[in-house]
Design a protein around this motif. Structure first.
Motif, PDB file in Angstrom:
ATOM      1  N   HIS A  32      16.050  51.860  31.221  1.00  0.00           N
ATOM      2  CA  HIS A  32      14.988  50.925  30.833  1.00  0.00           C
ATOM      3  C   HIS A  32      13.775  51.742  30.357  1.00  0.00           C
ATOM      4  O   HIS A  32      13.493  52.812  30.927  1.00  0.00           O
ATOM      5  CB  HIS A  32      14.601  50.052  32.042  1.00  0.00           C
ATOM      6  N   TYR A  48       1.988  44.061  27.555  1.00  0.00           N
ATOM      7  CA  TYR A  48       3.362  43.861  28.035  1.00  0.00           C
ATOM      8  C   TYR A  48       3.310  42.610  28.918  1.00  0.00           C
ATOM      9  O   TYR A  48       2.353  42.424  29.684  1.00  0.00           O
ATOM     10  CB  TYR A  48       3.746  45.108  28.838  1.00  0.00           C
ATOM     11  N   ASN A  96       4.471  41.840  31.581  1.00  0.00           N
ATOM     12  CA  ASN A  96       4.298  42.123  33.021  1.00  0.00           C
ATOM     13  C   ASN A  96       2.816  42.300  33.336  1.00  0.00           C
ATOM     14  O   ASN A  96       2.340  43.402  33.637  1.00  0.00           O
ATOM     15  CB  ASN A  96       5.037  43.408  33.420  1.00  0.00           C
ATOM     16  N   TYR A 107      17.238  40.734  37.567  1.00  0.00           N
ATOM     17  CA  TYR A 107      17.092  41.512  38.799  1.00  0.00           C
ATOM     18  C   TYR A 107      17.229  40.655  40.060  1.00  0.00           C
ATOM     19  O   TYR A 107      17.033  41.146  41.176  1.00  0.00           O
ATOM     20  CB  TYR A 107      15.722  42.204  38.851  1.00  0.00           C
ATOM     21  N   HIS A 110      10.850  51.848  38.566  1.00  0.00           N
ATOM     22  CA  HIS A 110      11.372  52.723  37.499  1.00  0.00           C
ATOM     23  C   HIS A 110      10.872  54.162  37.582  1.00  0.00           C
ATOM     24  O   HIS A 110      11.534  55.067  37.082  1.00  0.00           O
ATOM     25  CB  HIS A 110      11.086  52.096  36.127  1.00  0.00           C
ATOM     26  N   ASP A 140      16.530  38.384  30.401  1.00  0.00           N
ATOM     27  CA  ASP A 140      15.374  39.295  30.470  1.00  0.00           C
ATOM     28  C   ASP A 140      14.095  38.484  30.253  1.00  0.00           C
ATOM     29  O   ASP A 140      14.142  37.269  30.021  1.00  0.00           O
ATOM     30  CB  ASP A 140      15.513  40.456  29.467  1.00  0.00           C
ATOM     31  N   SER A 141      12.965  39.152  30.286  1.00  0.00           N
ATOM     32  CA  SER A 141      11.685  38.440  30.175  1.00  0.00           C
ATOM     33  C   SER A 141      11.580  37.680  28.858  1.00  0.00           C
ATOM     34  O   SER A 141      11.027  36.577  28.823  1.00  0.00           O
ATOM     35  CB  SER A 141      10.526  39.426  30.249  1.00  0.00           C
ATOM     36  N   PHE A 182       4.370  36.811  37.490  1.00  0.00           N
ATOM     37  CA  PHE A 182       3.896  36.769  36.097  1.00  0.00           C
ATOM     38  C   PHE A 182       4.881  36.011  35.198  1.00  0.00           C
ATOM     39  O   PHE A 182       4.490  35.434  34.185  1.00  0.00           O
ATOM     40  CB  PHE A 182       3.612  38.186  35.550  1.00  0.00           C
ATOM     41  N   MET A 183       6.157  36.011  35.557  1.00  0.00           N
ATOM     42  CA  MET A 183       7.166  35.307  34.747  1.00  0.00           C
ATOM     43  C   MET A 183       7.007  33.800  34.903  1.00  0.00           C
ATOM     44  O   MET A 183       7.032  33.048  33.921  1.00  0.00           O
ATOM     45  CB  MET A 183       8.574  35.730  35.182  1.00  0.00           C
ATOM     46  N   HIS A 210      15.811  35.891  36.532  1.00  0.00           N
ATOM     47  CA  HIS A 210      15.765  37.204  35.871  1.00  0.00           C
ATOM     48  C   HIS A 210      16.983  38.021  36.283  1.00  0.00           C
ATOM     49  O   HIS A 210      17.562  37.816  37.358  1.00  0.00           O
ATOM     50  CB  HIS A 210      14.460  37.945  36.233  1.00  0.00           C
ATOM     51  N   SER A 254      15.882  47.113  26.771  1.00  0.00           N
ATOM     52  CA  SER A 254      15.549  46.063  27.747  1.00  0.00           C
ATOM     53  C   SER A 254      16.815  45.667  28.497  1.00  0.00           C
ATOM     54  O   SER A 254      17.931  45.996  28.069  1.00  0.00           O
ATOM     55  CB  SER A 254      14.994  44.842  27.016  1.00  0.00           C
ATOM     56  N   THR A 255      16.646  44.918  29.575  1.00  0.00           N
ATOM     57  CA  THR A 255      17.810  44.562  30.380  1.00  0.00           C
ATOM     58  C   THR A 255      18.820  43.738  29.564  1.00  0.00           C
ATOM     59  O   THR A 255      20.020  43.937  29.689  1.00  0.00           O
ATOM     60  CB  THR A 255      17.392  43.797  31.656  1.00  0.00           C
ATOM     61  N   GLU A 262      10.778  51.495  30.986  1.00  0.00           N
ATOM     62  CA  GLU A 262       9.730  51.710  32.000  1.00  0.00           C
ATOM     63  C   GLU A 262       9.957  53.012  32.775  1.00  0.00           C
ATOM     64  O   GLU A 262       9.114  53.413  33.578  1.00  0.00           O
ATOM     65  CB  GLU A 262       9.691  50.546  32.992  1.00  0.00           C
ATOM     66  N   SER A 311       9.881  44.176  26.851  1.00  0.00           N
ATOM     67  CA  SER A 311      10.560  45.423  26.487  1.00  0.00           C
ATOM     68  C   SER A 311      11.575  45.148  25.368  1.00  0.00           C
ATOM     69  O   SER A 311      11.925  46.052  24.620  1.00  0.00           O
ATOM     70  CB  SER A 311      11.233  46.051  27.706  1.00  0.00           C
TER      71      SER A 311
HETATM   72  P1  13P Z   1      13.053  43.081  30.975  1.00  0.00           P
HETATM   73  O1  13P Z   1      12.075  42.490  30.049  1.00  0.00           O
HETATM   74  O2  13P Z   1      13.886  44.156  30.330  1.00  0.00           O
HETATM   75  O3  13P Z   1      13.850  42.025  31.602  1.00  0.00           O
HETATM   76  O4  13P Z   1      12.277  43.838  32.137  1.00  0.00           O
HETATM   77  C1  13P Z   1      11.442  43.153  33.020  1.00  0.00           C
HETATM   78  C2  13P Z   1      11.013  43.980  34.133  1.00  0.00           C
HETATM   79  O5  13P Z   1      10.337  43.543  35.027  1.00  0.00           O
HETATM   80  C3  13P Z   1      11.407  45.368  34.114  1.00  0.00           C
HETATM   81  O6  13P Z   1      11.007  45.967  35.284  1.00  0.00           O
END
Ligand code: 13P
Ligand code: SF4
Length: 312
Positions: free
Chosen positions: A202, A116, A118, A28, A179, A42-43, A65-66, A26, A218-219, A204, A133
């Motif tokens: 973002h 979502y 997450n 992050y 966030h 991103d997710s 969760f991913m 990811h 989204s990211t 969030e 997102s």
């Molecule tokens: P993204 O879907 O934008 O990658 O965001 C995931 C996430 O965990 C944001 O906190």
């Protein structure tokens, strides 16, 4: 980088080949993991990659969760997560049994549940469709017009999506601990210090922060926005790992971390639990492995597949 670092990276690459593994990371994740990964995203992007891979092992450098989502859509593959403690405060804000009890208590509303990504497999299994997102607006627009919509678990993302789509939804009151740390004052101050910079946030983030942004996305969409925009300096209001990706892909531009009320940037303590050493160990041992009871996996797969279909 010291020789040990290079040895570690070489060993991870060799193990990856030996195991027929793909490394998904990811945006992050720490810089070193992003650099050794086969795909960083991103997710939503990671979900598509997980669905398409023909590798036998998925080493998921992200949060639980991913990796769980990757396992739900790849039951015959081995999915490993470098640190099993890499959870998510947002996912934790909506426990499956609480959602189940809420749906039972409000059965008269016949909710169409949009979750979502997450969230846990238990929450996915209670949902009609999943979103990220990156596709939340599209998914909410595609949801049945004759049903009451319940959006879980992120209240801030849900509020933003309602504004974008004009569709009323009931919102679960969950938040991401990272966030919500950004404040309107911290972003205003940063803007004063960097008058030419654009603010990218973002969804969030709290509405008061989001309303100060030039772009909310989204990211992954942050990359496209910063690439296409003629501006040269951007204040990135999300987890600080995003800065590595942006600086690597757009070296000619300047990216500044969005400050929180307390710190110069925001870090997700769960995302940062993964390290190169733990990635190496999990490729060696194929542990910790993500495992799910099959009936739960089957129920959780349907709303993910629906999302992948609707957001093509
Ligand atoms: P993204 O879907 O934008 O990658 O965001 C995931 C996430 O965990 C944001 O906190
Ligand atoms: Fe969860 Fe927030 Fe970390 Fe994203 S940044 S994984 S939403 S705790």
């Amino acid at each position: 980088m010291p020789a040990a670092g290079l040895d570690l990276i070489a060993d991870i690459r060799a193990l990856k080949k030996e195991r027929n593994a793909v490394i998904l990371a990811h945006n992050y994740q720490i810089k070193e993991i992003q650099e050794v990964a086969d795909f960083v995203g991103d997710s939503l992007g990671l979900s598509y990659k997980a669905a398409a891979t023909d590798a036998q092992v998925i080493a998921f450098c992200g949060v639980h969760f991913m990796a769980e989502t990757a396992k739900i859509i790849n039951p015959s593959k081995t999915v490993i997560l470098p640190d099993l403690e890499a959870g998510c405060s947002l996912a934790d804000s909506c426990p499956g049994p609480e959602l189940e009890a809420y749906l039972k208590a409000h059965a008269d509303k016949n909710y169409y549940v949009i979750a979502y990504i997450n969230c846990s497999a238990a929450v996915k299994a209670l949902s009609d469709v999943i979103c990220t997102s990156g596709n939340a607006v599209k998914i909410v627009n595609a949801s049945p017009k004759d049903r009451n919509l319940l959006f879980v678990p992120d209240e801030n993302l849900g509020t933003w999506v309602m504004e974008q789509t004009g569709r009323p939804m009931e919102l679960w009151k969950g938040h991401c601990h990272v966030h919500v740390e950004f404040t309107a004052r911290s972003i205003e101050k940063m803007r004063e210090q960097h008058p030419g910079a654009l603010v990218v946030a973002h969804p969030e983030c709290r509405p008061a922060v989001r309303l100060l942004a030039d772009e909310v996305c989204s990211t992954e969409k942050m990359i496209a926005y910063c690439r296409e925009h003629p501006a040269s300096t951007f204040i990135i209001v999300t987890e600080e790992g995003m800065l590595h990706r942006l600086r690597r892909e757009l070296p000619g531009k300047t990216f500044l971390p969005g400050p929180t009320g307390e710190c110069a940037c925001a870090e997700c303590r769960f995302m940062k639990l993964n390290t190169l050493e733990k990635l190496q160990r999990c490729l060696q041992t194929l542990q910790p492995e993500i495992l799910l009871p099959e009936p739960l996996r089957i129920r959780a797969e349907l709303p993910i597949r629906r999302m992948l279909e609707w957001s093509k």
